[in-house]
Write an enzyme that holds these catalytic residues in place. Structure first.
Site, mmCIF file in Angstrom:
data_model
loop_
_atom_site.group_PDB
_atom_site.id
_atom_site.type_symbol
_atom_site.label_atom_id
_atom_site.label_comp_id
_atom_site.label_asym_id
_atom_site.label_seq_id
_atom_site.Cartn_x
_atom_site.Cartn_y
_atom_site.Cartn_z
ATOM 1 C CB SER A 85 2.745 1.880 6.386
ATOM 2 O OG SER A 85 1.405 2.091 7.056
ATOM 3 C CG HIS B 250 -0.578 0.215 2.399
ATOM 4 N ND1 HIS B 250 -0.190 -0.599 3.254
ATOM 5 C CD2 HIS B 250 -0.272 1.483 3.225
ATOM 6 C CE1 HIS B 250 0.179 -0.339 4.624
ATOM 7 N NE2 HIS B 250 -0.002 1.039 4.407
ATOM 8 C CG ASP C 50 0.215 -4.096 2.899
ATOM 9 O OD1 ASP C 50 0.966 -3.510 1.761
ATOM 10 O OD2 ASP C 50 -0.485 -3.294 3.712
#
Length: 713
Positions: free
Chosen positions: A648, A84, A220
């Site tokens: 992230s 992402h 991810d």
């Protein structure tokens, strides 16, 4: 004996920071955290984590694209981050014919690695404390504007002293709300290329439904590579550039781990507000966040309609939609968590203690701090609601392009022919970039929907918006008609029309353009502050700064860490379960397996579809060297590290500094974590590095990437 016991209890009270709470500066690890970390399982020295003169862990951690974290995992500059985080770059490189976002991509050699238009990584070089130097330039008699001017003047000097003639980027940041200052030296590399990405059905498996939830089953991750010139220095993209040989890269462990094993994360957390008082929490829960959620949902509904109808539109808006959807669920989760945990109530309790301390304190400047802060929130509740509706509306390209381009065009139209000829290439490049991927039918409906919502729900709205609503009737149909008519009569309806204006500029035409007038009105209102509000802001800034300073003086022996602000931090804790969840397939609730991924499989579903090859690998139990010793293939796992947005892509490391996972999310139960840390429920959700390697090796067949890594078995 009683006195000794009371002393121990007092010490416990004033040192309430739990072992897993805190986003710590690397330069303070030895003084504040090292003993605790050793007890929990750390095997490294402080010098191996942060060193200015020698290679250390910090040299392998980069800020990725300005808003995420990534890590260097090979001696050839290979970068690992979240799918992402790379989503926008992957979407940019994709077309309807070569859809890397949905189908995945794996470069077989360096020549096949692809350069997005704009992507960079930032290496952290060093930091230092300049609090005394900067605070020596200010005094209590200064206004906030005078204080800010004096600080900025000194910051400019510090930046110039440390950038080595432009080689480095130097950032001086405020901490503890202006009570401390540190400078950070960075080195930026702008030639970053896509190496590999799984398809969206793996990288975003679970979609918005699973976002912020546990158990998770998401792959991810994405791989990029940093390129440099022949001498290893930063350089703009060139075919002559070579893969960077970094100062340090992370070894990758496939040994696995158990519950309660030590885990630390290094990364760039974006923003926390752990000092936020009760009034701020109540303002967010009742005014700001509900407006954000409602406006975000409005945008998502419009975008979904057009994205579902056209593959290219879906690619062009994929990154924008994902960003809005992520924070839409985040803000709603924050509302629910802050209410459920009665966070404002617990903050008020601490504030009452502070007020009692302030009354007794010899320095009377703390006495009225909380009343000033509470008055500020009472006076700005509706303003915060207004600004949140507007901030989402201003994500619409049609709301902002006319202003951004028009301001330049206004200046351009006033120049002579020679100056216009000089300016035109730069302006046309800007216009091409802004209009690239813009789908006008979507943008028209999006702006109409947001204007309708804004004019219906906010107070003291932009004057032109109010006038239009009053004259035409504040309905979605009326706004749609108005926007359609405005576009028909605007030079901003297409890149072609803008360029035609540049060829024959007319300032009067621009001044009457309906979209330019509307866009100007929106931006002017968004930036407007009344004299009264400016006075509130000044009092509030001073009071907030004094509150933080006073609360630290109130408990001088407590170990403090500053709020996150996109600077490199370390957090440490352990691998740990949440309470058992019957929907999880795993034996213990600190991890998930590929079995659970397959159990969620829904053929054709946008969120839960899976590639057939992945199912076949599961059915054949073809996990290679990446299976756990108990035979399952791990997918995601939990730790109790203290992270937030910006983390992230951060590496999860074991006690030896070896990579065991990739942080990508938090859990909905602890969504209040940006304001108050929940020791029982706070969790970080990460991709197990063994699942990442399995997907690279067994699913994608990209064994050359595996060969590049330093594997620890």
């Amino acid at each position: 004996m009683k006195k000794i016991i009371f002393g121990l209890l007092l010490a416990l009270f004033i040192l309430p920071v739990k072992a897993n709470e805190g986003m710590w500066f690397l330069m303070h690890i030895e003084r504040l955290n090292y003993v605790d970390m050793q007890k929990m399982g750390l095997q490294l020295t402080p010098e191996e984590i942060y060193s200015v003169n020698n290679s250390s862990l910090k040299d392998a951690i980069v800020q990725f694209g300005g808003g995420c974290t990534a890590e260097i995992i090979s001696d050839k500059g290979l970068v690992l981050t979240n799918h992402h985080c790379g989503y926008g770059a992957i979407a940019e490189l994709s077309t309807a014919e070569n859809d890397y976002l949905n189908n995945g991509f794996w470069a077989q050699n360096h020549e096949e690695e692809m350069k997005p238009e704009s992507l960079s990584v930032r290496f952290f070089v060093r930091m230092d404390d300049v609090s005394k130097r900067i605070l020596g330039q200010v005094n209590d008699e200064m206004t906030e504007d005078e204080r800010e001017a004096a600080i900025n003047k000194e910051i400019a000097k510090i930046q110039k002293e440390n950038d080595e003639g432009g080689k480095y980027t130097v950032s001086v940041k405020s901490f503890y709300n202006g009570n401390e200052f540190y400078y950070f030296v960075y080195e930026d590399y702008n030639d970053v290329r896509l190496v590999g990405t799984p398809p969206k059905s793996i990288g975003k498996f679970g979609g918005d439904t699973d976002n912020w939830e546990w158990p998770r089953h998401t792959g991810d991750f994405a791989l990029f590579r940093v390129y440099a010139d022949q001498d290893g220095n930063p350089a703009e993209y060139s075919e002559d550039n070579v893969p960077l040989n970094p100062k340090h890269h992370l070894p990758t462990s496939i040994k696995g781990f158990k519950e309660n094993d030590f885990a630390m994360i290094l990364g760039y957390p974006g923003r926390t507000n752990r000092w936020m008082p009760s009034g701020g929490i109540e303002q967010n829960v009742e005014y700001a966040y509900p407006a954000w959620v409602e406006a975000s949902r409005t945008s998502m509904d419009v975008m979904e309609k057009y994205m579902s109808e056209d593959a290219q539109v879906n690619l062009d808006y994929a990154s924008s939609y994902a960003g809005i959807a992520n924070y839409w669920k985040n803000r709603q989760g924050m509302i629910d968590a802050l209410k459920q945990h009665k966070t404002a109530k617990s903050k008020r309790k601490a504030e009452r203690k502070f007020k009692r301390w302030a009354k007794k304190n010899e320095d009377g400047k703390y006495k009225n701090v909380m009343s000033v802060i509470n008055d500020y929130y009472d006076n700005t509740n509706e303003i915060s609601r207004h600004n949140n509706y507007m901030s989402i509306m201003l994500r619409s390209k049609l709301a902002t392009i006319p202003y951004r381009v028009g301001q330049t065009m206004e200046y351009y139209a006033e120049q002579n022919e020679a100056k216009q000829a000089e300016l035109m290439p730069r302006i046309k490049t800007q216009v091409t970039r802004l209009y690239d991927g813009l789908h006008m039918p979507l943008e028209k409906d999006l702006l109409a929907a947001q204007l309708h919502l804004y004019s219906e729900k906010a107070e003291n709205i932009a004057p032109m918006v109010k006038e239009i609503a009053d004259e035409n009737g504040n309905t979605i149909e009326a706004w749609t008609t108005y926007i359609n008519q405005s576009i028909d009569n605007s030079i901003f309806k297409s890149e072609k029309e803008v360029n035609e204006f540049l060829d024959n500029p007319d300032a009067e035409v621009l001044a009457k353009d309906p979209l330019y007038l509307l866009s100007n009105d929106l931006l002017k209102r968004y930036r407007y502050k009344s004299d009264e509000q400016k006075a509130w802001d000044d009092k509030f800034k001073r009071a907030y700064r004094l509150m933080v300073k006073g609360m630290r003086l109130q408990n001088p022996d407590k170990k403090y860490y500053p709020d996150a602000n996109s600077t490199l931090r370390l957090t440490y804790g352990k691998v740990i379960s949440l309470p058992e969840d019957e929907t999880n397939d795993a034996k213990y609730n600190y991890y998930t397996t590929l079995k659970g991924t397959v159990a969620k499989y829904q053929p054709g579903d946008d969120e839960f579809d899976m590639p057939k090859k992945l199912i076949e690998l599961y059915e054949n139990k073809d996990f290679g060297q990446y299976a756990d010793e108990d035979g399952y293939l791990p997918v995601n796992f939990l730790t109790d590290n203290d992270i937030t947005g910006g983390n992230s892509g951060s590496p999860v490391l074991n006690g030896n500094g070896e990579l065991i996972g990739l942080a990508f999310d938090g859990n909905i139960e602890a969504m209040a974590g940006d304001v108050i840390f929940d020791d029982e429920l706070q969790r970080t959700i990460s991709v197990d590095i063994r699942y990442v390697l399995f997907l690279i090796d067994k699913y994608a067949g990209a064994t050359h990437i595996i060969d590049e890594l330093t594997l620890v078995k």
